[in-house]
Design a protein around this motif. Structure first.
Motif, mmCIF file in Angstrom:
data_model
loop_
_atom_site.group_PDB
_atom_site.id
_atom_site.type_symbol
_atom_site.label_atom_id
_atom_site.label_comp_id
_atom_site.label_asym_id
_atom_site.label_seq_id
_atom_site.Cartn_x
_atom_site.Cartn_y
_atom_site.Cartn_z
ATOM 1 N N GLY A 1 0.840 -1.182 0.000
ATOM 2 C CA GLY A 1 0.000 0.000 0.000
ATOM 3 C C GLY A 1 0.874 1.230 0.000
ATOM 4 N N LEU A 2 0.288 2.384 -0.376
ATOM 5 C CA LEU A 2 1.037 3.638 -0.462
ATOM 6 C C LEU A 2 0.314 4.718 0.328
ATOM 7 C CD1 LEU A 2 1.708 3.669 -4.327
ATOM 8 C CD2 LEU A 2 3.163 2.689 -2.548
ATOM 9 N N VAL A 3 1.082 5.461 1.126
ATOM 10 C CA VAL A 3 0.536 6.608 1.852
ATOM 11 C C VAL A 3 1.390 7.818 1.498
ATOM 12 C CG1 VAL A 3 0.066 7.647 4.104
ATOM 13 C CG2 VAL A 3 -0.332 5.194 3.748
ATOM 14 N N PHE A 4 0.765 8.826 0.910
ATOM 15 C CA PHE A 4 1.457 10.048 0.502
ATOM 16 C C PHE A 4 1.118 11.172 1.470
ATOM 17 C CE2 PHE A 4 0.993 7.581 -3.380
ATOM 18 C CZ PHE A 4 2.224 7.737 -4.004
ATOM 19 N N LEU A 5 2.141 11.848 1.971
ATOM 20 C CA LEU A 5 1.958 12.963 2.896
ATOM 21 C C LEU A 5 2.479 14.241 2.238
ATOM 22 C CD1 LEU A 5 3.375 11.215 6.106
ATOM 23 C CD2 LEU A 5 1.023 11.150 5.230
ATOM 24 N N THR B 1 -4.096 3.169 -2.013
ATOM 25 C CA THR B 1 -3.412 4.447 -1.837
ATOM 26 C C THR B 1 -4.254 5.439 -1.053
ATOM 27 O OG1 THR B 1 -2.175 4.185 -3.913
ATOM 28 C CG2 THR B 1 -2.410 6.424 -3.063
ATOM 29 N N VAL B 2 -3.604 6.130 -0.116
ATOM 30 C CA VAL B 2 -4.215 7.258 0.586
ATOM 31 C C VAL B 2 -3.274 8.454 0.469
ATOM 32 C CG1 VAL B 2 -4.915 8.212 2.823
ATOM 33 C CG2 VAL B 2 -5.554 5.865 2.213
ATOM 34 N N VAL B 3 -3.838 9.614 0.176
ATOM 35 C CA VAL B 3 -3.076 10.856 0.075
ATOM 36 C C VAL B 3 -3.598 11.813 1.139
ATOM 37 C CG1 VAL B 3 -2.362 12.756 -1.432
ATOM 38 C CG2 VAL B 3 -2.924 10.518 -2.424
ATOM 39 N N ILE B 4 -2.697 12.334 1.982
ATOM 40 C CA ILE B 4 -3.074 13.300 3.017
ATOM 41 C C ILE B 4 -2.433 14.642 2.682
ATOM 42 C CG2 ILE B 4 -2.936 13.918 5.459
ATOM 43 C CD1 ILE B 4 -2.834 10.949 6.111
#
Length: 355
Positions: free
Chosen positions: A155-159, A260-263
């Protein structure tokens, strides 16, 4: 003629004096910020990392953290490790050329080369698949991992990511100057350290604004390590080359299949959030974009609970990220630190990516 000789002698003395100041300052920075992890030779580069083994009762998959420009492994480790300790195997590392990691010959090319280094480090440590958490420039490296190493990305988490071409492609003048042969080397060996030391506190204020930078952040996160000449040059190479990389890479983000989640904060004063974050939501199928009102460029420090929620989400847990974001918004609703000094980045309507 004597006046010319005297002027040349003065300039030479000034240059050597600044070189001496830079060398002494770099030595002092390294004494105050020693390595805290282990080292591995990856592709001829000595990479510094902190590996937290998986606990017996881990409820989350392995997590790999990719820090942004001007930073090092402490920048994500300090706010996020305490919240995840005992729940997952974790890997924090200094990107090539940052902190205590060597640059190596191949890592100057683009974020894809750095992604290859990370994948090799994961192999060395026996991490088969992981959630990748990338902040700012680390977001570009994270896209490369997701696109070119799908077998390693659970999974990918973009901050607050920097991933897409932005209007004009401009960066700060000192990054461009530092990448000029000879002149850039001279600048990094003489003026970058004293000027950077004077400007670092104000620059950090704007990175966090409108939120307040944590007390002692610069020292705790060892940020002055980037002022050493070689690190300054490597940082400039990364930042100055990002636009060119994004031009070629962004059209291929549709190939990314990992959850994917982008914050992002709607008050980010460092990157064009409405271009990068909306672009990722548009380009990666199923990506979830979480906007946080009145949040700046540092979700990892200001909203670490939300970051953990995003990690849980891409790992397959049921998490109400919108509710968590609302809680963060209530916590920071009145933040207005240095709003007058740190200007918001405004994107012309014609440049906004479609939602």
């Amino acid at each position: 003629m004597n006046l010319i000789y005297a002027l040349l002698a003065f300039l030479m003395a000034l240059v050597f004096g600044l070189v001496g100041v830079t060398r002494a300052g770099s030595w002092l920075i390294e004494r105050r910020n020693p390595p805290i992890g282990e080292f591995a030779d990856i592709g001829g580069a000595r990479i510094h990392y902190v590996h937290v083994p998986a606990p017996a009762n881990a409820d989350l998959p392995p997590i790999v953290f990719v820090h942004g420009a001007s930073a090092n492994l402490r920048d994500q480790m300090l706010p996020l490790r305490p919240l995840l300790e005992g729940r997952a195997e974790m890997l924090f590392f200094d990107r090539p050329g940052f902190g205590w990691s060597e640059r190596g010959q191949g890592n100057n090319e683009d974020p894809s080369a750095q992604a290859n280094t990370i994948a090799a480090l994961m192999d060395r440590l026996g991490i088969k698949k992981a959630v990748i958490v990338g902040h700012s420039f680390g977001g570009a490296v994270t896209t490369a991992l997701g696109r070119e190493h799908p077998d390693k990305t659970l999974g990918l988490v973009f901050l607050a990511p920097a991933t897409h071409p932005w209007p004009g492609g401009a960066t700060s003048w000192y990054y461009d100057l530092t990448t000029i042969p000879v002149l850039g080397w001279l600048f990094s060996e003489t003026l970058a350290y004293p000027a950077g030391a004077l400007r670092m506190a104000d620059a950090t204020t704007c990175v966090f604004s409108p939120n307040k930078a944590p007390e002692n952040y610069l020292a705790a996160a060892s940020i002055p390590l980037v002022l050493r000449p070689s690190a300054f040059r490597d940082n400039a190479t990364d930042v100055a080359g990002l636009y060119r990389y994004a031009l070629g890479a962004a059209p291929h983000y549709t190939e990314i299949k990992a959850p994917t989640v982008v914050i992002s904060g709607d008050r980010d004063k460092v990157v064009y959030a409405h271009i990068h974050s909306i672009g990722l939501e548009r380009d990666i199928s199923g990506a979830e974009l979480v906007w946080v009102h009145n949040l700046g460029h540092k979700p990892d420090w200001i909203a670490p609970d939300l970051v953990v929620g995003a990690i849980e989400r891409v790992a397959g847990k049921t998490v109400d990220l919108r509710a968590m974001a609302k809680a963060v918004e209530a916590r920071i609703a009145n933040d207005a630190y240095d709003d007058g000094k740190c200007a918001d980045i405004k994107v012309p309507e014609a440049e906004l990516a479609p939602t």
